[in-house]
Design a protein around this motif. Structure first.
Motif, PDB file in Angstrom:
ATOM      1  N   GLN A   1       0.732  -1.359  -0.150  1.00 29.92           N
ATOM      2  CA  GLN A   1       0.039   0.087   0.138  1.00 29.92           C
ATOM      3  C   GLN A   1       0.872   1.302  -0.038  1.00 29.92           C
ATOM      4  OE1 GLN A   1      -3.106   0.199  -0.585  1.00 29.92           O
ATOM      5  NE2 GLN A   1      -3.364   2.390  -0.184  1.00 29.92           N
ATOM      6  N   ALA A   2       2.026   1.270   0.796  1.00 33.47           N
ATOM      7  CA  ALA A   2       2.685   2.368   1.069  1.00 33.47           C
ATOM      8  C   ALA A   2       3.396   2.652  -0.540  1.00 33.47           C
ATOM      9  CB  ALA A   2       3.905   2.277   1.930  1.00 33.47           C
ATOM     10  N   VAL A   3       3.943   1.759  -1.217  1.00 29.38           N
ATOM     11  CA  VAL A   3       4.444   1.739  -2.307  1.00 29.38           C
ATOM     12  C   VAL A   3       3.597   2.047  -3.463  1.00 29.38           C
ATOM     13  CG1 VAL A   3       5.923   0.616  -4.362  1.00 29.38           C
ATOM     14  CG2 VAL A   3       6.343   0.195  -1.880  1.00 29.38           C
ATOM     15  N   SER A   4       2.300   1.845  -3.424  1.00 32.67           N
ATOM     16  CA  SER A   4       1.336   2.041  -4.415  1.00 32.67           C
ATOM     17  C   SER A   4       0.881   3.484  -3.992  1.00 32.67           C
ATOM     18  CB  SER A   4       0.096   1.276  -3.872  1.00 32.67           C
ATOM     19  OG  SER A   4      -1.210   1.789  -4.694  1.00 32.67           O
ATOM     20  N   VAL A   5       0.908   4.047  -3.016  1.00 35.67           N
ATOM     21  CA  VAL A   5       1.036   5.477  -2.838  1.00 35.67           C
ATOM     22  C   VAL A   5       1.875   6.225  -3.586  1.00 35.67           C
ATOM     23  CG1 VAL A   5       0.692   7.327  -1.264  1.00 35.67           C
ATOM     24  CG2 VAL A   5      -0.587   5.368  -0.885  1.00 35.67           C
ATOM     25  N   LEU A   6       3.040   5.727  -3.335  1.00 36.00           N
ATOM     26  CA  LEU A   6       4.034   6.394  -4.024  1.00 36.00           C
ATOM     27  C   LEU A   6       4.047   6.563  -5.423  1.00 36.00           C
ATOM     28  CD1 LEU A   6       7.259   5.255  -1.799  1.00 36.00           C
ATOM     29  CD2 LEU A   6       6.261   7.585  -1.808  1.00 36.00           C
ATOM     30  N   VAL A   7       3.643   5.426  -6.096  1.00 35.49           N
ATOM     31  CA  VAL A   7       3.522   5.151  -7.328  1.00 35.49           C
ATOM     32  C   VAL A   7       2.608   6.133  -8.074  1.00 35.49           C
ATOM     33  CG1 VAL A   7       2.880   3.701  -9.264  1.00 35.49           C
ATOM     34  CG2 VAL A   7       4.440   2.938  -7.537  1.00 35.49           C
ATOM     35  N   ARG A   8       1.423   6.051  -7.121  1.00 35.34           N
ATOM     36  CA  ARG A   8       0.321   6.938  -7.799  1.00 35.34           C
ATOM     37  C   ARG A   8       0.748   8.504  -7.688  1.00 35.34           C
ATOM     38  NH1 ARG A   8      -3.324   5.757  -3.740  1.00 35.34           N
ATOM     39  NH2 ARG A   8      -2.990   7.722  -2.482  1.00 35.34           N
ATOM     40  N   ARG A   9       1.330   8.814  -6.672  1.00 33.89           N
ATOM     41  CA  ARG A   9       1.930  10.219  -6.593  1.00 33.89           C
ATOM     42  C   ARG A   9       2.796  10.461  -7.894  1.00 33.89           C
ATOM     43  NH1 ARG A   9       3.285  11.292  -0.180  1.00 33.89           N
ATOM     44  NH2 ARG A   9       1.255  11.093   0.473  1.00 33.89           N
ATOM     45  N   THR A  10       3.702   9.603  -8.248  1.00 33.70           N
ATOM     46  CA  THR A  10       4.670   9.771  -9.697  1.00 33.70           C
ATOM     47  C   THR A  10       3.809   9.859 -10.612  1.00 33.70           C
ATOM     48  OG1 THR A  10       5.031   7.472  -9.866  1.00 33.70           O
ATOM     49  CG2 THR A  10       6.494   8.605  -8.400  1.00 33.70           C
TER      50      THR A  10
ATOM     51  N   VAL B   1       6.392  -5.975  -8.309  1.00 31.34           N
ATOM     52  CA  VAL B   1       5.884  -5.381  -9.571  1.00 31.34           C
ATOM     53  C   VAL B   1       5.642  -3.769  -9.487  1.00 31.34           C
ATOM     54  CG1 VAL B   1       3.961  -5.148 -11.043  1.00 31.34           C
ATOM     55  CG2 VAL B   1       4.806  -7.273 -10.593  1.00 31.34           C
ATOM     56  N   LEU B   2       5.414  -3.449  -8.293  1.00 33.27           N
ATOM     57  CA  LEU B   2       4.885  -1.735  -7.876  1.00 33.27           C
ATOM     58  C   LEU B   2       6.475  -1.154  -7.740  1.00 33.27           C
ATOM     59  CD1 LEU B   2       1.896  -1.807  -5.486  1.00 33.27           C
ATOM     60  CD2 LEU B   2       2.069  -0.762  -7.892  1.00 33.27           C
ATOM     61  N   SER B   3       7.232  -1.763  -7.172  1.00 30.22           N
ATOM     62  CA  SER B   3       8.675  -1.200  -7.023  1.00 30.22           C
ATOM     63  C   SER B   3       9.342  -0.813  -8.205  1.00 30.22           C
ATOM     64  CB  SER B   3       9.483  -2.106  -6.100  1.00 30.22           C
ATOM     65  OG  SER B   3       8.893  -2.418  -4.747  1.00 30.22           O
ATOM     66  N   LEU B   4       9.264  -1.724  -9.047  1.00 29.60           N
ATOM     67  CA  LEU B   4       9.816  -1.471 -10.448  1.00 29.60           C
ATOM     68  C   LEU B   4       9.204  -0.200 -11.032  1.00 29.60           C
ATOM     69  CD1 LEU B   4       9.848  -5.042 -12.111  1.00 29.60           C
ATOM     70  CD2 LEU B   4      11.835  -3.575 -11.072  1.00 29.60           C
ATOM     71  N   ARG B   5       8.197   0.191 -10.892  1.00 26.93           N
ATOM     72  CA  ARG B   5       7.547   1.426 -11.151  1.00 26.93           C
ATOM     73  C   ARG B   5       8.272   2.749 -10.579  1.00 26.93           C
ATOM     74  NH1 ARG B   5       3.071   1.588 -14.884  1.00 26.93           N
ATOM     75  NH2 ARG B   5       2.837  -0.643 -15.285  1.00 26.93           N
TER      76      ARG B   5
ATOM     77  N   LEU C   1      11.442   3.103 -10.342  1.00 25.08           N
ATOM     78  CA  LEU C   1      12.788   3.322 -11.082  1.00 25.08           C
ATOM     79  C   LEU C   1      12.854   4.366 -11.716  1.00 25.08           C
ATOM     80  CD1 LEU C   1      13.599  -0.668 -11.935  1.00 25.08           C
ATOM     81  CD2 LEU C   1      14.659   0.766  -9.769  1.00 25.08           C
ATOM     82  N   PRO C   2      14.211   5.120 -11.852  1.00 25.90           N
ATOM     83  CA  PRO C   2      13.910   6.277 -12.810  1.00 25.90           C
ATOM     84  C   PRO C   2      13.627   6.118 -14.069  1.00 25.90           C
ATOM     85  CG  PRO C   2      15.915   6.119 -11.337  1.00 25.90           C
ATOM     86  CD  PRO C   2      15.240   4.898 -11.176  1.00 25.90           C
ATOM     87  N   GLY C   3      13.729   5.067 -15.065  1.00 24.83           N
ATOM     88  CA  GLY C   3      13.415   4.914 -16.334  1.00 24.83           C
ATOM     89  C   GLY C   3      12.027   4.653 -16.359  1.00 24.83           C
ATOM     90  N   ARG C   4      11.149   4.343 -15.512  1.00 21.46           N
ATOM     91  CA  ARG C   4       9.898   3.682 -15.169  1.00 21.46           C
ATOM     92  C   ARG C   4       8.942   4.706 -14.856  1.00 21.46           C
ATOM     93  NH1 ARG C   4       9.318  -1.806 -15.275  1.00 21.46           N
ATOM     94  NH2 ARG C   4       7.330  -1.287 -15.705  1.00 21.46           N
ATOM     95  N   ARG C   5       9.416   5.846 -14.098  1.00 19.08           N
ATOM     96  CA  ARG C   5       8.433   6.828 -13.666  1.00 19.08           C
ATOM     97  C   ARG C   5       8.116   7.974 -14.864  1.00 19.08           C
ATOM     98  NH1 ARG C   5      11.964   7.162  -9.040  1.00 19.08           N
ATOM     99  NH2 ARG C   5      12.832   8.982  -9.943  1.00 19.08           N
ATOM    100  N   PRO C   6       7.132   8.563 -14.829  1.00 13.55           N
ATOM    101  CA  PRO C   6       6.749   9.291 -15.944  1.00 13.55           C
ATOM    102  C   PRO C   6       7.545  10.937 -15.518  1.00 13.55           C
ATOM    103  CG  PRO C   6       4.526   8.766 -15.012  1.00 13.55           C
ATOM    104  CD  PRO C   6       5.841   7.975 -14.261  1.00 13.55           C
ATOM    105  N   ALA C   7       7.585  12.010 -16.209  1.00 12.36           N
ATOM    106  CA  ALA C   7       8.244  13.001 -16.036  1.00 12.36           C
ATOM    107  C   ALA C   7       7.610  13.743 -14.639  1.00 12.36           C
ATOM    108  CB  ALA C   7       7.802  13.959 -17.230  1.00 12.36           C
ATOM    109  N   GLY C   8       8.852  14.298 -14.178  1.00 11.93           N
ATOM    110  CA  GLY C   8       8.508  15.044 -12.886  1.00 11.93           C
ATOM    111  C   GLY C   8       7.857  16.300 -12.932  1.00 11.93           C
ATOM    112  N   GLU C   9       7.457  16.969 -11.897  1.00 11.23           N
ATOM    113  CA  GLU C   9       6.530  18.130 -12.018  1.00 11.23           C
ATOM    114  C   GLU C   9       7.211  19.422 -12.891  1.00 11.23           C
ATOM    115  OE1 GLU C   9       4.271  21.257  -9.156  1.00 11.23           O
ATOM    116  OE2 GLU C   9       5.591  19.660  -8.219  1.00 11.23           O
ATOM    117  N   GLN C  10       8.395  19.325 -12.433  1.00 15.13           N
ATOM    118  CA  GLN C  10       9.100  20.480 -13.161  1.00 15.13           C
ATOM    119  C   GLN C  10       9.226  20.272 -14.743  1.00 15.13           C
ATOM    120  OE1 GLN C  10       9.498  23.646 -11.929  1.00 15.13           O
ATOM    121  NE2 GLN C  10       8.533  22.769 -10.276  1.00 15.13           N
TER     122      GLN C  10
END
Length: 708
Positions: A135-144, A216-220, A222-231
């Motif tokens: 659940q904690a990792v899921s929240v982090l993934v959702r935020r990214t 599976v969630l933790s792989l999301r 990784l820097p190359g798997r995350r969408p672009a950051g806010e800036q």
């Protein structure tokens, strides 16, 4: 509620009916109480069986609690929220269920077997620890994946968008039920067989599932798997604005039930020269805006919204007022015009909020006079008559009905916020009107209630349901030839769906939808416009001419109902103003207790209407005047009132609307030039321009069309 298929069709502006909830008709509270009571009873029975101990009862109570949990998440999704408020969420319930099974095992077994079950208990606790970690990792993934800008009809692939993680991993209730089911089943089997290996196998399988989900969630992350950051997203958005160079936009903030207010302005906006844009504030509204090719941007936060100040956007039109409207009005480089979502004699049509805009665009002279009489601070020089561009395509009156049936459209408005009994006819007169219309064997009724009916006054919702039942009963009592299933309608529906639908996975989130709903192909808007007209023609042709209809879906539109109707019965609302574009007869129901003379004097839009009383005694005479135009003494009055309410026919409303946009755009450009000239070199303005973002190469945008 997700459809039970691997993929589902999402149609912008065309919603699938929701599957019915598992509730007793008219008794949702009773059904909720019953479901909650059954679940609580199952836990009590499980506790009693564990302490007794009683294996059959323990097995039955455990199975019942699991079954009820499945029902809750399938049909009664509001009940888990109630349990959560009582600090009995799904995790607590699942822990309690499994611990009761462990207690039952200890009670059933021989003395001093605690050491045998200690490893099982440790494994069970580890399962719950992994659940919390997931659940904690899921929240982090959702935020990214929650981007500061949400788009539609824009190519945002450079933001490294990707499909969302499986929905099961993002829903704690569903995930715990599925991942914890092997452990619960193993403990139950051990209670029956007294073989601890069953519990060990079940807990082991649950651990494997939980570890796999966590990986599976933790792989999301990784820097190359995350969408672009806010800036990076904001820099991309600034670059897109600079390349697209929008000139005029529609600003809208509201809830799902008010989306029609924005929808009616999409086509007039798309017909304008330049580059239109739709600006939203609520993320959930991005998918609810009806089908369009116009680029859509959702800017939830005020700092992101303020980036429009440094864009080329010159004019924003506003079809409604909302609390968030004041935020965009702060932008000094943009001129704002209130266009409303309909005009009527209601007080809401001359709201004091209108004085906050640079201009107020109205249909005709009557609205100008309405603002002057209301004295709400709107100066006459700021009122511009543009007509109603949406009505240019409404078919004009072509004489009395020539078929066997006279088609009557009953389109009442909703009850409003102030509780005035004269707002809607549904409560006081709706059933009487419908009975009187259905009593005429030569009438076909189209009943189209307002989308907000019953949202404030439960009596309106109850009356609406009774009216629908009257229509269904009348259809059961009628008989006549029924056309064969329309192949033409099926083909037109398939074509329209193909043009307007986007394919989403069942668990798609907003980032994935941005990827799927990218820039539309050229020419799609014109194709959808043609397909819509063809669909409406096929739809009406597919219905038996004698059958009454309840029209509540997005298709057919209200204006399409105008075209097939011979008479409108409604309330004091924008519906009667719009219907006047057809020149056909209309009637207004007086449910406010006023005399007819006072009613006509207070509401100018009633001047050319037949006034009906709540008992509907005037319906037969009204139908007679529609069938025999020589008995209609209001035809000339309707023509005069149409001119007052909607303005002249030439130039067209769309041309006057476009001219108003050009004039206000010129004012915005002149104001921007003056402000630039007054700023001394090296001295920052009231809001310093944002630093020039890093350029991101975008494909050359094309001018969007209307729908798709």
């Amino acid at each position: 509620m997700p459809l039970p298929t691997s993929r589902r069709r999402f149609r912008a502006g065309i919603r699938r009916p929701r599957l019915p909830l598992l509730r007793a008709p008219g008794c949702p509270a009773l059904a909720t109480l019953l479901t909650a009571s059954v679940l609580a009873g199952a836990y009590v029975a499980q506790a009693v069986a564990a302490l007794a101990p009683h294996v059959p009862l323990l097995l039955a109570a455990t199975a019942l609690s699991l079954a009820v949990e499945g029902v809750l998440y399938r049909w009664q999704r509001g009940v888990p929220a109630l349990f959560a408020k009582a600090h009995a969420d799904v995790t607590v319930r699942h822990v309690l269920r499994d611990l009761l099974l462990v207690v039952g095992l200890l009670r059933l077994g021989e003395q001093h077997r605690e050491t045998q079950y200690a490893p099982l208990l440790a494994g069970l606790l580890l399962c719950y620890a992994l659940h919390c970690a997931i659940q904690a990792v899921s929240v982090l993934v959702r935020r990214t994946r929650t981007l500061p800008v949400v788009t539609r009809n824009i190519d945002a692939s450079v933001l490294r968008l990707s499909p969302a993680p499986p929905a099961l991993l993002r829903r704690p209730g569903h995930r715990l039920l599925v991942f914890g089911l092997p452990a619960t089943a193993g403990l139950t089997a051990t209670a029956v067989t007294d073989d601890a290996r069953c519990a060990a196998a079940g807990i082991g399988l649950s651990l494997v599932l939980a570890l796999g989900g966590l990986a599976v969630l933790s792989l999301r992350l990784l820097p190359g798997r995350r969408p672009a950051g806010e800036q990076e997203v904001l820099a991309w958005f600034d670059a897109w604005l600079a390349d697209y160079r929008p000139t005029v936009g529609l600003y809208f903030s509201g809830g799902p039930s008010s989306v029609y207010q924005a929808g009616m302005w999409l086509e007039p906006l798309a017909r304008l020269e330049g580059r239109p844009l739709i600006v939203l504030r609520e993320r959930h509204m991005v998918s609810r805006i009806p089908a369009t090719d116009i680029p859509i941007v959702c800017l939830p936060k005020v700092p992101t919204l303020m980036r429009l100040e440094h864009s080329t956007l010159q004019v924003l039109i506003h079809p409604s007022n909302s609390g968030k409207t004041s935020q965009v009005l702060r932008i000094p480089t943009i001129k704002h015009a209130f266009v409303n979502h309909g005009e009527s004699d209601k007080l809401s049509s001359c709201n004091p909020y209108a004085k906050a805009y640079d201009e107020v665009w109205v249909a005709g002279p009557a609205a100008r006079e309405r603002y002057a009489l209301a004295e709400v601070g709107v100066e006459d020089k700021d009122v511009v008559e543009t007509g109603r561009p949406q009505l240019d395509a409404v078919l004009p009156y072509a004489g009395p009905p020539t078929g066997a049936y006279l088609t009557v459209l009953y389109a009442p408005t909703w009850e409003g916020w102030d509780g005035n009994p004269g707002n809607t006819s549904v409560i006081e007169a709706g059933e009487n009107l419908v009975r009187a219309l259905l009593a005429d064997p030569g009438v076909r009724l189209l009943y189209k209630p307002h989308p907000l009916t019953g949202s404030v006054d439960p009596r309106a919702g109850a009356a609406d349901r009774r009216i629908r039942e009257l229509v269904r009963a009348a259809n059961r009592a009628r008989s006549g030839p029924r056309p064969a299933p329309s192949k033409e309608l099926a083909a037109r529906t398939a074509e329209l769906d193909r043009l307007t639908a986007a394919e989403f996975r069942e668990g798609a989130d907003q980032a994935e939808r941005m990827l799927v709903q990218s820039a539309p192909p050229p020419g799609r808007a014109e194709a959808v416009s043609r397909a819509t007209l063809a669909w409406e023609k096929a739809y009406w042709a597919s219905l038996p001419e004698w059958e009454h209809q309840v029209v509540v879906d997005a298709r057919p539109s209200l204006y399409s109902c105008f075209d097939v109707s011979d008479l409108l019965v409604s309330d004091v609302s924008s519906v009667i103003s719009d219907f006047l574009a057809s020149g056909k007869p209309y009637a207004v129901t007086n449910t406010g207790g006023l005399t007819e003379e006072t009613f006509r004097a207070r509401f100018p839009t009633v001047a050319a209407a037949t006034v009906l009383t709540p008992d509907a005694t005037g319906v037969p005479a009204l139908l007679e005047t529609v069938r025999h135009p020589e008995k209609d003494g209001l035809a000339e009055a309707r023509a005069e009132l149409r001119l007052r309410l909607l303005g002249p026919s030439e130039p067209s409303s769309q041309e006057r609307f476009a001219e108003a946009v050009r004039v206000l755009s010129a004012k915005a450009a002149a104001h921007r030039a003056r402000m630039t000239g007054r700023t001394a070199p090296g001295v920052p303005g009231p809001r310093q321009a944002l630093p020039t973002p890093a350029r991101i190469t975008l494909p050359a945008p094309e001018r969007p069309g209307q729908l798709a």
